[in-house]
Enzyme design. Sequence first.
Site, PDB file in Angstrom:
ATOM      1  N   THR A 205      11.713  -2.653 -10.829  1.00 47.09           N
ATOM      2  CA  THR A 205      11.923  -1.446 -10.031  1.00 47.09           C
ATOM      3  C   THR A 205      13.314  -1.528  -9.420  1.00 47.09           C
ATOM      4  OG1 THR A 205       9.570  -1.366  -9.560  1.00 47.09           O
ATOM      5  CG2 THR A 205      11.011  -0.117  -8.085  1.00 47.09           C
TER       6      THR A 205
ATOM      7  N   PHE B 125       4.348   0.795 -14.122  1.00 48.16           N
ATOM      8  CA  PHE B 125       3.416   1.404 -13.157  1.00 48.16           C
ATOM      9  C   PHE B 125       2.110   0.634 -13.018  1.00 48.16           C
ATOM     10  CE2 PHE B 125       6.166   4.850 -14.640  1.00 48.16           C
ATOM     11  CZ  PHE B 125       6.629   5.334 -13.433  1.00 48.16           C
ATOM     12  N   LEU B 126       2.011  -0.559 -13.593  1.00 49.09           N
ATOM     13  CA  LEU B 126       0.740  -1.292 -13.532  1.00 49.09           C
ATOM     14  C   LEU B 126       0.369  -1.604 -12.086  1.00 49.09           C
ATOM     15  CD1 LEU B 126       1.400  -4.501 -12.801  1.00 49.09           C
ATOM     16  CD2 LEU B 126       2.038  -4.573 -15.188  1.00 49.09           C
TER      17      LEU B 126
ATOM     18  N   TYR C 249      -7.927   5.781   1.711  1.00 54.35           N
ATOM     19  CA  TYR C 249      -8.806   4.886   2.476  1.00 54.35           C
ATOM     20  C   TYR C 249      -8.055   4.389   3.708  1.00 54.35           C
ATOM     21  CZ  TYR C 249     -11.820   4.669  -1.604  1.00 54.35           C
ATOM     22  OH  TYR C 249     -12.658   4.996  -2.631  1.00 54.35           O
TER      23      TYR C 249
ATOM     24  N   CYS D 104       5.079  -4.266  -3.673  1.00 56.83           N
ATOM     25  CA  CYS D 104       5.742  -3.026  -4.119  1.00 56.83           C
ATOM     26  C   CYS D 104       5.906  -1.972  -3.030  1.00 56.83           C
ATOM     27  CB  CYS D 104       4.994  -2.456  -5.311  1.00 56.83           C
ATOM     28  SG  CYS D 104       5.187  -3.503  -6.772  1.00 56.83           S
TER      29      CYS D 104
ATOM     30  N   ARG E 211       1.936 -11.367  -0.857  1.00 62.68           N
ATOM     31  CA  ARG E 211       3.188 -10.802  -0.353  1.00 62.68           C
ATOM     32  C   ARG E 211       2.878  -9.600   0.549  1.00 62.68           C
ATOM     33  NH1 ARG E 211       6.633 -10.681  -5.960  1.00 62.68           N
ATOM     34  NH2 ARG E 211       4.582 -10.232  -6.841  1.00 62.68           N
TER      35      ARG E 211
HETATM   36  P1  NAD Z   1       7.522 -11.872  -9.633  1.00 61.97           P
HETATM   37  O1  NAD Z   1       8.222 -12.409  -8.442  1.00 61.97           O
HETATM   38  O2  NAD Z   1       6.083 -12.109  -9.798  1.00 61.97           O
HETATM   39  O3  NAD Z   1       8.251 -12.397 -10.956  1.00 61.97           O
HETATM   40  C1  NAD Z   1       9.633 -12.404 -11.136  1.00 61.97           C
HETATM   41  C2  NAD Z   1       9.977 -13.605 -12.025  1.00 61.97           C
HETATM   42  O4  NAD Z   1      11.340 -13.524 -12.425  1.00 61.97           O
HETATM   43  C3  NAD Z   1       9.825 -14.957 -11.346  1.00 61.97           C
HETATM   44  O5  NAD Z   1       8.961 -15.756 -12.100  1.00 61.97           O
HETATM   45  C4  NAD Z   1      11.252 -15.528 -11.328  1.00 61.97           C
HETATM   46  O6  NAD Z   1      11.274 -16.945 -11.486  1.00 61.97           O
HETATM   47  C5  NAD Z   1      11.858 -14.841 -12.523  1.00 61.97           C
HETATM   48  N1  NAD Z   1      13.329 -14.779 -12.545  1.00 61.97           N
HETATM   49  C6  NAD Z   1      14.179 -14.497 -11.530  1.00 61.97           C
HETATM   50  N2  NAD Z   1      15.455 -14.506 -11.986  1.00 61.97           N
HETATM   51  C7  NAD Z   1      15.413 -14.774 -13.316  1.00 61.97           C
HETATM   52  C8  NAD Z   1      16.404 -14.885 -14.341  1.00 61.97           C
HETATM   53  N3  NAD Z   1      17.694 -14.693 -14.090  1.00 61.97           N
HETATM   54  N4  NAD Z   1      15.995 -15.193 -15.589  1.00 61.97           N
HETATM   55  C9  NAD Z   1      14.680 -15.368 -15.855  1.00 61.97           C
HETATM   56  N5  NAD Z   1      13.703 -15.262 -14.934  1.00 61.97           N
HETATM   57  C10 NAD Z   1      14.066 -14.975 -13.674  1.00 61.97           C
HETATM   58  O7  NAD Z   1       7.840 -10.302  -9.630  1.00 61.97           O
HETATM   59  P2  NAD Z   1       6.896  -9.107 -10.134  1.00 61.97           P
HETATM   60  O8  NAD Z   1       5.858  -8.821  -9.122  1.00 61.97           O
HETATM   61  O9  NAD Z   1       6.527  -9.358 -11.532  1.00 61.97           O
HETATM   62  O10 NAD Z   1       7.942  -7.897 -10.085  1.00 61.97           O
HETATM   63  C11 NAD Z   1       9.000  -7.784 -11.009  1.00 61.97           C
HETATM   64  C12 NAD Z   1       9.590  -6.393 -10.885  1.00 61.97           C
HETATM   65  O11 NAD Z   1       8.619  -5.428 -11.299  1.00 61.97           O
HETATM   66  C13 NAD Z   1       9.991  -5.985  -9.481  1.00 61.97           C
HETATM   67  O12 NAD Z   1      11.137  -5.168  -9.538  1.00 61.97           O
HETATM   68  C14 NAD Z   1       8.809  -5.195  -8.989  1.00 61.97           C
HETATM   69  O13 NAD Z   1       9.154  -4.255  -8.007  1.00 61.97           O
HETATM   70  C15 NAD Z   1       8.398  -4.482 -10.257  1.00 61.97           C
HETATM   71  N6  NAD Z   1       6.978  -4.089 -10.301  1.00 61.97           N
HETATM   72  C16 NAD Z   1       6.028  -4.934  -9.822  1.00 61.97           C
HETATM   73  C17 NAD Z   1       4.686  -4.567  -9.893  1.00 61.97           C
HETATM   74  C18 NAD Z   1       3.614  -5.474  -9.339  1.00 61.97           C
HETATM   75  O14 NAD Z   1       2.499  -4.991  -9.171  1.00 61.97           O
HETATM   76  N7  NAD Z   1       3.884  -6.743  -9.075  1.00 61.97           N
HETATM   77  C19 NAD Z   1       4.322  -3.345 -10.461  1.00 61.97           C
HETATM   78  C20 NAD Z   1       5.321  -2.519 -10.965  1.00 61.97           C
HETATM   79  C21 NAD Z   1       6.652  -2.903 -10.869  1.00 61.97           C
END
Ligand code: NAD
Length: 444
Positions: free
Chosen positions: A122, A156-157, A258, A267, A335
């Site tokens: 995002t 969008f998961l 809710y 997020c 988080r």
């Molecule tokens: P997360 O923190 O679970 O995972 C991110 C991963 O990226 C970590 O394992 C980290 O070690 C790795 N990383 C960081 N820098 C790196 C690099 N240079 N090379 C390789 N790996 C690297 O994050 P997440 O929850 O999966 O979120 C990721 C993105 O997706 C964010 O922008 C978030 O806003 C978006 N998003 C998250 C969700 C959710 O529900 N978690 C849903 C939709 C969108």
Amino acid sequence: MKLTVIGTGYVGLVTGACFAEMGNTVTCVDVDVRKIENLHKGILPIYEPGLEPVVINNYKQGRLRFATSLDDPMSLEGNVFLIAVGTPPGEDGSADLQYVLAAARDIGRRISGYSIVVDKSTVPVGTADKVRAAIQDELKKRSLQVPFDVVSNPEFLKEGAAVEDFMKPDRVVIGTDSDKVRAVMHDLYAPFMRNRERIFFMGVKEAEMTKYAGNAMLATKISFMNEISNLCDRMGVDVESVRHGIGSDSRIGYSFIYPGAGYGGSCFPKDVKALVRMAHEQNFDPLVLNAVEARNEAQKYVLSGKIIKRFGTDLRNHVFGLWGLAFKPGTDDMREAPSRVLLEELLGAGARVKAHDPVAMPAAQRELPAEWFSSGRLELVPQQYDTLSGADALILVTEWKPFRHPDFDRIRKLLKQPVIFDGRNQYDPATLRAAGFEYTGIGR
Ligand code: NAD
């Protein structure tokens, strides 16, 4: 297709595993060496329903592979790179793009032929341009002219239903101006929408904004309903009747209305903040978003406020049983979990808390202040009812299924006094009061 996913967290691992499940060969790259070592052993870094078998089966079939950097030749076999690294809030609330841009530079340092770089993280409006510039910069250093496209494909998961959401998406948003990219992305997502097309193609900036607008809208619904619940509390109105009354209006709908302890997770809080920040950069005051955030911050203190009102500001001789630590059911993600604020407030007032969560206890042990555990003020308990023996009250914070219909006789026998604080309005006040409980919900 051969794909490389950079970042193997909630989004990256689910994305990689689900694309592999559809027959693609996917290399998931993460700088966290321990995470990758564990994945090679079949140990997943996160809890997500249904994810483990998909990861393990595809790994065994060689369709899902893991690497610690793009130096691994496997990760350069294909020409589609999906960036799924974190974008945490910076100090001023803006999305911190350091990981995204580091991933972009990593790509720029290695590619040698036409590549498609997909922003799945995002990211604020305009980030695709920054990603493009970072890659271009690295290519320049190598004195190479390699064609590439940057495409926005926000994810969008929902945590807790991530595999299901990815496999059966409501929509897939693709931001690109290139026909060539459109065709590749269509091909990539076609297996997920056999029964009907749900891909929306749009401009890059429109796709980037769509993700923020979507999350901000959902956060707005939650904050709105929390606001109404505070009014209900003061006016002797049961917000649950009101929720049914308005949810049945198809223009409003039942989801995300809710009342509770405030939204959390990785997020909504950060995306609302980042959108506020984007507005400020345009010298625009986002009045609605400011209010959404302010209500949410205040909401996190409503439950502890009720407990302090009932037991007093000095809780040194009090013990509480806490059900639920994760920011919502179905995930181990701690988080910005509202349980953190509740714990801070109760422990700060001198209370002891015995807490149970079906899956988030290892994450809580890692992420909550070590001093809470070492001082004996917070104890994590493997069995839900063991939190209650000799406790002054049961506090429900996360509505996991095993907490929804518990054994109230057992609860009454275990508690010092039959007091329940229901932070998610899971129980019926009349039934509990008739059974001799002192019941407090949110807006009831
Ligand atoms: P997360 O923190 O679970 O995972 C991110 C991963 O990226 C970590 O394992 C980290 O070690 C790795 N990383 C960081 N820098 C790196 C690099 N240079 N090379 C390789 N790996 C690297 O994050 P997440 O929850 O999966 O979120 C990721 C993105 O997706 C964010 O922008 C978030 O806003 C978006 N998003 C998250 C969700 C959710 O529900 N978690 C849903 C939709 C969108």
